[in-house]
Design a protein around this motif. Structure first.
Motif, short mmCIF file in Angstrom:
data_model
loop_
_atom_site.label_atom_id
_atom_site.label_comp_id
_atom_site.label_asym_id
_atom_site.label_seq_id
_atom_site.Cartn_x
_atom_site.Cartn_y
_atom_site.Cartn_z
N PHE A 4 0.80 -1.22 0.00
CA PHE A 4 0.00 0.00 0.00
C PHE A 4 0.83 1.27 0.00
N PHE A 5 2.15 1.14 0.10
CA PHE A 5 3.05 2.29 0.11
C PHE A 5 4.10 2.09 -0.98
N HIS A 6 4.22 3.06 -1.88
CA HIS A 6 5.13 2.93 -3.02
C HIS A 6 5.97 4.19 -3.18
N ASN A 7 7.26 4.00 -3.43
CA ASN A 7 8.16 5.08 -3.82
C ASN A 7 8.46 4.87 -5.30
N ILE A 8 7.99 5.77 -6.14
CA ILE A 8 8.18 5.67 -7.58
C ILE A 8 9.35 6.59 -7.95
N THR A 9 10.40 6.02 -8.54
CA THR A 9 11.60 6.80 -8.85
C THR A 9 12.09 6.58 -10.27
N ILE A 34 7.44 14.46 -4.54
CA ILE A 34 8.45 14.83 -3.54
C ILE A 34 9.68 15.48 -4.17
N ASP A 35 9.62 15.71 -5.47
CA ASP A 35 10.72 16.35 -6.18
C ASP A 35 10.69 17.85 -5.90
N ALA A 36 11.83 18.43 -5.58
CA ALA A 36 11.92 19.85 -5.26
C ALA A 36 12.04 20.75 -6.48
N LYS A 57 -4.81 10.90 -16.60
CA LYS A 57 -4.02 10.85 -17.84
C LYS A 57 -3.36 12.21 -18.03
N ASN A 58 -2.02 12.21 -18.03
CA ASN A 58 -1.24 13.44 -18.23
C ASN A 58 -1.58 14.53 -17.21
N VAL A 59 -1.82 14.14 -15.97
CA VAL A 59 -2.14 15.11 -14.91
C VAL A 59 -0.84 15.61 -14.31
N LEU A 60 -0.67 16.93 -14.29
CA LEU A 60 0.53 17.54 -13.72
C LEU A 60 0.33 17.78 -12.22
N ILE A 61 1.26 17.25 -11.44
CA ILE A 61 1.28 17.51 -10.00
C ILE A 61 2.52 18.38 -9.77
N PRO A 62 2.32 19.63 -9.36
CA PRO A 62 3.46 20.54 -9.17
C PRO A 62 4.46 19.99 -8.15
N GLN A 63 5.69 20.49 -8.26
CA GLN A 63 6.74 20.09 -7.33
C GLN A 63 6.26 20.27 -5.90
N GLU A 64 6.63 19.31 -5.06
CA GLU A 64 6.32 19.33 -3.62
C GLU A 64 4.84 19.56 -3.33
N THR A 65 3.98 18.91 -4.12
CA THR A 65 2.53 19.02 -3.96
C THR A 65 1.92 17.62 -3.92
N THR A 66 0.80 17.49 -3.22
CA THR A 66 0.12 16.20 -3.07
C THR A 66 -1.26 16.26 -3.70
N ILE A 88 0.93 2.83 -12.58
CA ILE A 88 1.25 4.25 -12.61
C ILE A 88 2.49 4.45 -13.48
N GLN A 89 2.52 5.57 -14.18
CA GLN A 89 3.69 5.97 -14.95
C GLN A 89 3.89 7.45 -14.69
N VAL A 90 5.13 7.85 -14.34
CA VAL A 90 5.43 9.22 -13.95
C VAL A 90 6.69 9.70 -14.65
N ASP A 91 6.65 10.92 -15.17
CA ASP A 91 7.85 11.57 -15.69
C ASP A 91 7.65 13.08 -15.61
N ASP A 92 8.55 13.84 -16.20
CA ASP A 92 8.45 15.30 -16.16
C ASP A 92 7.83 15.87 -17.42
N GLY A 93 7.22 15.01 -18.23
CA GLY A 93 6.64 15.44 -19.50
C GLY A 93 7.54 15.10 -20.66
N SER A 94 8.76 14.62 -20.36
CA SER A 94 9.66 14.17 -21.43
C SER A 94 10.24 12.82 -21.03
N THR A 95 11.49 12.79 -20.64
CA THR A 95 12.12 11.50 -20.32
C THR A 95 12.78 11.46 -18.95
N THR A 96 12.58 12.47 -18.14
CA THR A 96 13.24 12.54 -16.83
C THR A 96 12.31 12.00 -15.75
N ALA A 97 12.83 11.14 -14.90
CA ALA A 97 12.05 10.59 -13.79
C ALA A 97 11.79 11.68 -12.75
N VAL A 98 10.61 11.64 -12.16
CA VAL A 98 10.24 12.52 -11.06
C VAL A 98 9.77 11.62 -9.92
#
Length: 108
Positions: A4-9, A34-36, A57-66, A88-98
């Motif tokens: 129930f707890f995941h760290n996605i990196t 949790i990215d600053a 789908k393609n939802v932006l979560i701002p830095q340091e926001t829940t 779940i799949q997460v990136d910064d909109g290109s190829t960088t992990a967040v």
């Protein structure tokens, strides 16, 4: 056994719940960026075979926001042996992990 707890990196698609774990009564899903520095572009979806059904789908979560999803966001689903996995799949909109933390909370 369900986790129930995941760290996605990574930018790779991650399973949050596997088919057959029997977790069909989710009460909430919390996704914390949790990215600053970077905003997180999040895809959260149910999967069965080659079919994906998107909750986000393609939802932006701002830095340091829940972001918190509750029952009103239709997050309950069949997670039994003939049901769906949650991914779940997460990136910064290109190829960088967040980095994001994901917490799944079950209902009563």
């Amino acid at each position: 056994m369900a986790t129930f707890f995941h760290n996605i990196t990574t930018t790779l698609t991650q399973n949050l719940l596997e088919v057959g774990e029997g977790v069909s009564n989710l009460k909430s899903i919390t996704i914390a960026n949790i990215d600053a520095t970077n905003d997180a572009k999040v895809d959260l979806f149910l999967n069965k075979g080659t079919d994906n059904f998107y909750i986000l789908k393609n939802v932006l979560i701002p830095q340091e926001t829940t972001l918190v999803l509750g029952p009103e966001d239709n997050i309950s689903f069949n997670n039994g042996a003939s049901g769906y996995s949650m991914r779940i799949q997460v990136d910064d909109g290109s190829t960088t992990a967040v980095s994001v933390d994901v917490i799944l909370k079950r209902g009563a």
